[in-house]
Design a protein around this motif. Structure first.
Motif: not given
Length: 162
Positions: A90-98
């Motif tokens: 889950l640390d691969r998520v750099t931004a929640w966009l929408r």
């Protein structure tokens, strides 16, 4: 802090993959990665074993607004679980966009945004205010699959490592 550590700190458990009540497979991916984006298909509120979480029904009738908020939190955990399965970390998520939240509403129920806040607030609690910040829509629907209270889809930015 790593996301897995934050989940443990908050006492959160990610559910097993969705176990459809029909037993039939679906002809789509729950998470589709393309470039530096991951598209998260509509997530339902799940129990830890992957079955549909209760209660079922319309918010404003069989389901209270607070139960709807909790259902949105469970849909967030299902989204996190799908991302972890697809990305490995889950640390691969750099931004929640929408985030697009759909609420199964009784006629006249207008507190849709408050219900979907359950998803948004948990997202920010887990990923922090920078990565967790997101654009969002929240709409009321006449029906949702299997009579669930909420369904939520999302788009996230990810780092490029495989």
């Amino acid at each position: 802090m790593r996301i897995e550590d934050r989940l443990r700190e908050l006492g959160l458990v990610l559910p097993e993959p969705f176990q459809s009540p029909t037993g039939q497979p679906y002809p789509f991916r729950w998470v589709r990665v393309r470039g530096n984006r991951a598209y998260v298909s509509g997530q339902l509120p799940l129990a830890p074993d992957g079955s549909l979480a209760q209660p079922l029904g319309k918010v404003g009738a069989e389901v209270t607004p607070e139960q709807g908020r909790q259902a949105a939190r469970l849909a967030a955990l299902a989204a996190f679980a799908g991302l972890r399965r697809e990305l490995g970390d889950l640390d691969r998520v750099t931004a929640w966009l929408r985030v697009f939240g759909m609420v199964n509403v009784a006629p006249g129920f207008t507190q849709v945004a408050g219900v979907v806040n359950g998803f948004s607030e948990l997202l920010i609690d887990v990923f922090g205010p920078d990565v967790g910040a997101h654009a969002r829509s929240a709409v009321g629907m006449a029906e949702l699959p299997f009579g669930v209270a909420v369904e939520i889809e999302a788009e996230v930015e990810i780092d490029g490592r495989a």
